[in-house]
Design an enzyme around this catalytic site. Structure first.
Site, PDB file in Angstrom:
ATOM      1  CD  GLU A 121      -1.437  29.986  34.064  1.00 32.30           C
ATOM      2  OE1 GLU A 121      -2.499  30.139  33.424  1.00 32.30           O
ATOM      3  OE2 GLU A 121      -1.051  28.887  34.502  1.00 32.30           O
ATOM      4  CG  ASP A 197       2.013  23.831  27.222  1.00 33.40           C
ATOM      5  OD1 ASP A 197       3.181  23.669  27.613  1.00 33.40           O
ATOM      6  OD2 ASP A 197       1.073  24.098  27.988  1.00 33.40           O
TER       7      ASP A 197
END
Length: 292
Positions: A121, A197
């Site tokens: 990430e 998301d």
């Protein structure tokens, strides 16, 4: 409409993701990426069945040959729920072993648009790809650290792509041949509200997004105005899928990963599967192309 949220499954997924309504079977598929599991929720019985995957699995989507296509860290695979077998179909980014696949949708022509991301990430190595049944090809959408979505408008001319770290949902022109064109900002999310998301587009072109760290699912109009927010009893909301016989049930996946003891105590249903009712139905999910 009242925001009555129902808890369907208290399975405590580490990273619940990829909900997809299967109209042929009348069930919802979703995954736990970090535990490498595929789940199937049957609303008729309330049962959740699970299968182990051979690698981190971001999503499974019903295919036109009766099986499903899975997005694994090792590439695309055919998944047969009757046997539990995964059969390799295509490599994706073999030169980036630190990447994994994260989210996907099916276009009207049966092609799959899916994203990759840096599993740590941090690095901007995530791309949006298109699978046409024979090959997976990267689109022209610029790379980011964490891709989410995509979602596709009812007319098939706009693809919604999420840059989660950047906090923005992009609207991307989609040509009849499947190629992507001009990209613009559709909505920017204040970090106070969470991080965008997964996205899902309903039959009128409204866009649902899960807000990681935001405790909610949010609905945007095609013009980018906020129409509705539904609070979920878990902070990390990953994605909404619209399903049920009339496509008016919102199914919501969540995650428990990264929560400390105090946070887990405050949200004991984190990582669960939830539902609530919507007024505007979703779009039927086309079967994905298993072969070109």
């Amino acid at each position: 409409m009242a925001d009555e949220v129902t808890t369907l499954w208290r399975g405590g997924a580490l990273l619940g993701e990829g909900p997809a309504w299967d109209p042929a079977r009348g069930v919802l598929w979703f995954t736990d990426i970090k535990r490498r599991r595929v789940h199937r929720y049957d609303p008729a019985s309330g049962d959740v069945t699970q299968w182990d995957a051979p690698a981190q699995v971001g999503w499974v989507l019903p295919a036109d040959d009766g099986a499903l296509i899975a997005g694994l860290q090792t590439g695309l695979a055919r998944f047969d729920p009757d046997t539990g077998d995964f059969t390799h179909l295509a490599e994706v980014e073999p030169e980036l072993p630190g990447n994994r696949l994260n989210d996907a949708t099916v276009a009207p022509d049966g092609s799959i648009y899916f994203g990759s991301m840096d599993d740590s990430e941090s690095g901007p190595t995530g791309r949006v790809h298109r699978w046409d049944g024979s090959a997976a090809v990267a689109t022209a959408i610029p790379a980011v650290a964490i891709t989410n979505g995509p979602g596709i408008a009812p007319d098939g001319r706009t693809l919604y792509h999420v840059d989660t770290v950047g906090g923005v949902i992009h609207a991307v022109e989609l040509a009849p041949d499947g190629t992507t064109g001009t990209m613009r900002d559709f909505a920017r999310i204040d970090p106070i509200d969470g991080h965008p998301d997964g996205v899902t587009v309903d039959s009128l072109g409204n866009v649902w997004v899960g807000l990681w760290g935001g405790w909610r699912a949010r609905l945007y109009s095609p013009a980018g105005a906020i129409l509705r927010e539904v609070r979920i009893p878990a902070s990390n909301v990953t994605k909404v899928a619209l399903g049920g016989p009339d496509l008016r049930t919102a199914y919501v996946t969540t995650a428990s990963i990264g929560l400390d003891d105090a946070q887990r105590a405050a949200q004991p249903e984190a990582g669960g599967l939830f539902s609530f009712a919507v007024e505007v139905p979703g779009q039927p999910l086309p079967p994905a192309r298993a072969n070109g």
